[in-house]
Structures are given as structure tokens and as C-alpha cells.
Design a protein around this motif. Structure first.
Motif, PDB file in Angstrom:
ATOM      1  N   SER A 259      13.483  24.213 -56.881  1.00 17.36           N
ATOM      2  CA  SER A 259      13.127  22.817 -56.678  1.00 17.36           C
ATOM      3  C   SER A 259      11.625  22.684 -56.412  1.00 17.36           C
ATOM      4  N   THR A 260      11.157  21.443 -56.420  1.00 11.24           N
ATOM      5  CA  THR A 260       9.784  21.150 -55.997  1.00 11.24           C
ATOM      6  C   THR A 260       9.879  20.401 -54.677  1.00 11.24           C
ATOM      7  N   VAL A 261       9.589  21.101 -53.580  1.00 10.52           N
ATOM      8  CA  VAL A 261       9.755  20.522 -52.252  1.00 10.52           C
ATOM      9  C   VAL A 261       8.486  20.743 -51.438  1.00 10.52           C
ATOM     10  N   SER A 262       8.439  20.118 -50.262  1.00 16.81           N
ATOM     11  CA  SER A 262       7.254  20.222 -49.426  1.00 16.81           C
ATOM     12  C   SER A 262       7.113  21.622 -48.840  1.00 16.81           C
ATOM     13  N   ARG A 263       5.874  21.974 -48.527  1.00 19.52           N
ATOM     14  CA  ARG A 263       5.599  23.291 -47.943  1.00 19.52           C
ATOM     15  C   ARG A 263       6.247  23.423 -46.569  1.00 19.52           C
ATOM     16  N   ASP A 264       6.281  22.327 -45.804  1.00 17.52           N
ATOM     17  CA  ASP A 264       6.860  22.381 -44.461  1.00 17.52           C
ATOM     18  C   ASP A 264       8.349  22.719 -44.507  1.00 17.52           C
ATOM     19  N   VAL A 265       9.094  22.043 -45.388  1.00 18.63           N
ATOM     20  CA  VAL A 265      10.520  22.323 -45.499  1.00 18.63           C
ATOM     21  C   VAL A 265      10.743  23.735 -46.029  1.00 18.63           C
ATOM     22  N   SER A 266       9.934  24.134 -46.987  1.00 11.13           N
ATOM     23  CA  SER A 266      10.064  25.486 -47.533  1.00 11.13           C
ATOM     24  C   SER A 266       9.832  26.532 -46.450  1.00 11.13           C
ATOM     25  N   ALA A 267       8.814  26.298 -45.605  1.00 11.16           N
ATOM     26  CA  ALA A 267       8.518  27.242 -44.523  1.00 11.16           C
ATOM     27  C   ALA A 267       9.661  27.289 -43.520  1.00 11.16           C
ATOM     28  N   GLN A 268      10.267  26.128 -43.248  1.00  9.20           N
ATOM     29  CA  GLN A 268      11.402  26.081 -42.328  1.00  9.20           C
ATOM     30  C   GLN A 268      12.568  26.907 -42.862  1.00  9.20           C
TER      31      GLN A 268
ATOM     32  N   ALA B 169      14.877  16.765 -53.891  1.00 13.31           N
ATOM     33  CA  ALA B 169      13.912  16.427 -52.848  1.00 13.31           C
ATOM     34  C   ALA B 169      13.984  17.415 -51.696  1.00 13.31           C
ATOM     35  N   SER B 170      12.968  17.364 -50.849  1.00 15.01           N
ATOM     36  CA  SER B 170      12.870  18.276 -49.710  1.00 15.01           C
ATOM     37  C   SER B 170      14.082  18.170 -48.803  1.00 15.01           C
TER      38      SER B 170
ATOM     39  N   ARG C 144       5.826  10.863 -59.366  1.00 18.21           N
ATOM     40  CA  ARG C 144       5.103  10.375 -58.190  1.00 18.21           C
ATOM     41  C   ARG C 144       5.291  11.323 -57.009  1.00 18.21           C
ATOM     42  N   LYS C 145       6.516  11.820 -56.801  1.00 18.24           N
ATOM     43  CA  LYS C 145       6.765  12.759 -55.715  1.00 18.24           C
ATOM     44  C   LYS C 145       5.854  13.971 -55.826  1.00 18.24           C
TER      45      LYS C 145
END
Length: 313
Positions: free
Chosen positions: A100-109, A72-73, A243-244
């Protein structure tokens, strides 16, 4: 940017089902790999294959290339940026590869922090599961600086049979989300038509044998055939993880203004399956949910059917 040795030292954070299988390929190819997993017992068998096992992500930071494969993110943020995070240590890897498959926001951070400390982030999610990895059939898509991809490509092709470069930044994550939305939609459609055939008196084995031999058959439909026929829902990818990916993918669709009505309905069905308690099981359980909606009780057919995969080194 160049890696300091012809055979770079490798760090790996996250050895669940997928991470374990991916690390195994690197070890079998003779690479120097140091591994960390939050639950140490899950990675200890890799020591027998030659891995060095450590007790924190911080101990991976002095490796040339560090891979992350987490659920997870928040896990990616913790492994990269937490107190014991890879990017918070005096030594830093030259390249950080996140599978991983994580959110764009966390990846950008993480990307911003990596650039600040001189580490290049390569995003490299995969398509497949542990058995697909073992069979040498894994697919990977990567994005980030082209020169970093070129440097890391020999490692990526050791792990995956197919490696595609998608472009800069986080484009690979969008590719993976689009892929997994399609995965869910195809599985739901496969479940519905299989139930239709069985309700009409056709065995699942016979129907799927026909489907797999037609132009609509695929590596995926063949791979899921034993689960559908014999109702073996040992988890390879859970409804919760699916679902995620739908959550993230549909959020991207809203942001980009792309209507996805079929995906939205499948998302609802996946959520419904979780509401009925299907958490630690394979997402092929969508077949059981389709049968339930049709008032059909499924029984294992105990048929000897192939999954279409053959192991390779």
C-alpha cells in the motif's frame, strides 16, 4: 530468517482492483493463497482460481508470508494492529509485505509492533494498475532487511516484472511517493499540451501518435492515449488516490526541505478536479479540466488507438 517451506503459504489482505490482479498472478503460478477483503464479494471470484477465502484478517496470521494491499493508512493499521489484526493473533507470519501507499508514521508503528512479535516488515509499493499487472508489466520497489527481501523476492517477481531494492526501513515509500508526484505532473502536462494541439486544429489521436513515436513518448503516455483520445475515464487510479499521494509526498518534501513548486501547483489542480465532482473516475479526467480552462468542449474521437500493452501470463 527463513521461510518454513520451499513454497511458502501466502495470505493476502485487500483485493480491490490492484490486489485482485496481483493475487491472480500468484494463483496462476500455483501458489497456496488465502485471501481476505472487507467486502467479501470482491474476492469470491478468486476462489474459482484456487484461493481460500476467509472472513477476517486474523485468519491470515498463520500464513508464512502475508501481503497487504489497502487504500489508506488507517486501513493498514486496522488490518495489521486492530482487534482482528494480523499481528495481534497467537500465530504470526514470518514476513509481512505491505504494497500500500501509507504514511510513514503508520508504517513505523506497524514496523515496531512487527519487530516486537518477531515478524519482518517488507515495504513493497507498486507502479501500475490492474491492466498493467495482467499484462505482466508491473513495477515494484521494496525496502526492509536485505535478507528478508532476498527471501521474498521469488514471490515479488511472480507479481511484478521489475523489482528494485531501495534499502532499509521505509525508503520504498518515499520512492513510490516521488513516482506518483511525477505521475500527476506528467499527466497534467500531457493534458495541457494535448488541449493546446486540439485548440489549434490537431486531432488528439494524431498529436498523441506523434508524441508516442518521439523521444518523449513512454509506456505511460501510450497507455493513457486511448483514454485521452476516446474520453474513456473508467477508473484505474482516481483523483482522490492521487491527491492522497500528493499530500504525503509534499509533506515529505517539506520535512526534507525540498522545494517542489510544479508539484504544488499540480496538487492544487488535482484538488480542484475533486471540487468539481471528479471522484469515482480516472485521473485522466485532468484532460477535461484542462480543456474546460481553455473554453474547449471535448468530444470522443472514437479512434482505434493502442494502449501499448499486451497481456502475458
Amino acid at each position: 530468517m527463513t521461510v518454513s517451506t520451499p513454497r511458502p503459504t501466502i495470505g493476502w489482505a485487500g483485493t480491490g482492483r490492484m490486489g485482485y490482479a496481483m493475487v491472480s498472478r500468484l494463483l496462476h503460478a500455483g501458489h497456496d493463497v488465502t485471501v481476505y477483503n472487507r467486502t467479501r464479494s470482491k474476492c469470491e471470484p478468486l476462489g474459482e482460481l484456487g484461493a481460500t477465502i476467509v472472513d477476517s484478517a486474523a485468519e491470515l496470521a498463520d500464513r508464512d508470508v502475508v501481503f497487504t494491499m489497502v487504500s489508506a493508512s488507517k486501513d493498514f493499521a486496522e488490518v495489521a494492529l486492530g482487534e482482528q489484526g494480523i499481528l495481534r493473533q497467537p500465530a504470526k507470519p514470518r514476513i509481512l509485505v505491505d504494497c500500500s501507499t501509507v504514511s510513514r508514521d503508520v508504517s513505523a508503528q506497524v514496523r515496531r509492533e512487527a519487530e516486537h512479535v518477531g515478524t519482518a516488515l517488507l515495504v513493497a509499493p507498486v507502479s501500475g494498475n490492474a491492466k498493467v499487472v495482467k499484462a505482466g508489466r508491473l513495477s515494484m520497489v521494496a525496502s526492509g532487511p536485505r535478507e528478508v527481501f532476498d527471501e521474498a523476492q521469488p514471490l515479488l517477481t511472480t507479481i511484478a516484472a521489475s523489482v528494485t531494492y531501495a534499502g532499509q526501513d521505509d525508503l520504498a515509500r518515499l520512492v513510490k511517493l516521488a513516482h506518483n508526484i511525477f505521475l500527476g505532473v506528467v499527466t497534467q502536462s500531457m493534458a495541457e499540451i494535448t488541449v493546446l494541439a486540439e485548440r489549434g486544429g490537431v486531432s488528439r489521436a494524431a498529436f498523441l501518435e506523434f508524441l508516442n513515436g518521439s523521444v518523449l513518448g513512454s509506456v505511460f503516455t501510450r497507455y493513457k492515449t486511448p483514454a485521452f483520445v476516446n474520453l474513456d475515464f473508467t477508473p484505474t487510479f482516481t483523483p482522490e488516490l492521487l491527491r492522497k499521494d500528493f499530500d504525503l509526498g509534499l509533506a515529505a518534501a517539506r520535512e526534507l526541505g525540498v522545494p517542489m513548486p510544479v508539484a504544488a501547483l499540480t496538487h492544487h489542480i488535482v484538488q480542484q478536479s475533486l471540487g468539481r465532482g471528479h471522484h469515482d473516475t480516472d485521473f485522466a479526467v485532468l484532460l477535461s479540466e484542462a480543456a474546460r480552462s481553455a473554453g474547449l468542449t471535448l468530444e470522443p474521437e472514437d479512434a482505434d488507438v493502442s494502449d501499448g500493452l499486451s497481456a502475458s501470463s
